[in-house]
Enzyme design. Sequence first.
Site, short mmCIF file in Angstrom:
data_model
loop_
_atom_site.label_atom_id
_atom_site.label_comp_id
_atom_site.label_asym_id
_atom_site.label_seq_id
_atom_site.Cartn_x
_atom_site.Cartn_y
_atom_site.Cartn_z
N HIS A 111 109.60 87.12 26.65
CA HIS A 111 108.05 88.50 26.78
C HIS A 111 107.17 87.76 28.29
O HIS A 111 107.01 87.71 28.88
CB HIS A 111 107.24 87.14 25.20
N CYS A 205 101.82 80.68 23.67
CA CYS A 205 103.45 81.47 22.67
C CYS A 205 102.62 80.42 20.48
O CYS A 205 102.83 81.47 19.38
CB CYS A 205 104.46 80.65 22.40
#
Length: 213
Positions: A111, A205
């Site tokens: 990501h 996250c």
Amino acid sequence: MIELSPKPRLNEHVFTRDTAFVIDDELFVASMGEEVRQDETKQLKNWLHEQSVSFQDGLAGSIEGGDVIIDHETIWVGLSGRTTFDVAIDLQRRMSNYNVRPLQLQDDILHLDCVFNIISENTALIYRDAFKKIDLRKLQSNYHLISVTEEEQFQMGPNVLSIGDGKIISLPQNERLNNELEANGYDFIPVDLSEIIKSGGSFRCCTLPLLRG
């Protein structure tokens, strides 16, 4: 803080950031391409319906929240194995007052927030090798960049959590990076999240802010 009931089969749901993101007063539920994670958004939508919270979904293509970083009128979107260019176009259409700026990531990067993270008004952490030169120049023109090493990126060094007033929650094992943060005037708060990091995510996250200042 809001907690959803844990479900053993949704072991990746500890990374709540990926399931949604907020722009202004608009909550977007992610369109997750990985089958193993799709039930996470179903659980989130059920809770949103129960709380009568409106949201947008059905973005064209796939997107996970870890690939979305918002900075005032700019929305950086990481193009990874989890997020497609089509969804960046759709997001620009829906949020015409913003400037959606895609960033192509190297194939081995999960990501955007694993390699890039804005920590204050003009400063960001970055793992430079994750980006093409043209995209790196875009970021260099917008931020003072603090580089992380390959080892620190492996330890999720960029995925810190900035909580305001120059305070940053960071992994104590990334000692060099934490010293660099302190040298740049930041106050780092050490939290050992090394077990969670083994699953491929860290502090950012594991949070999903619903209100943006």
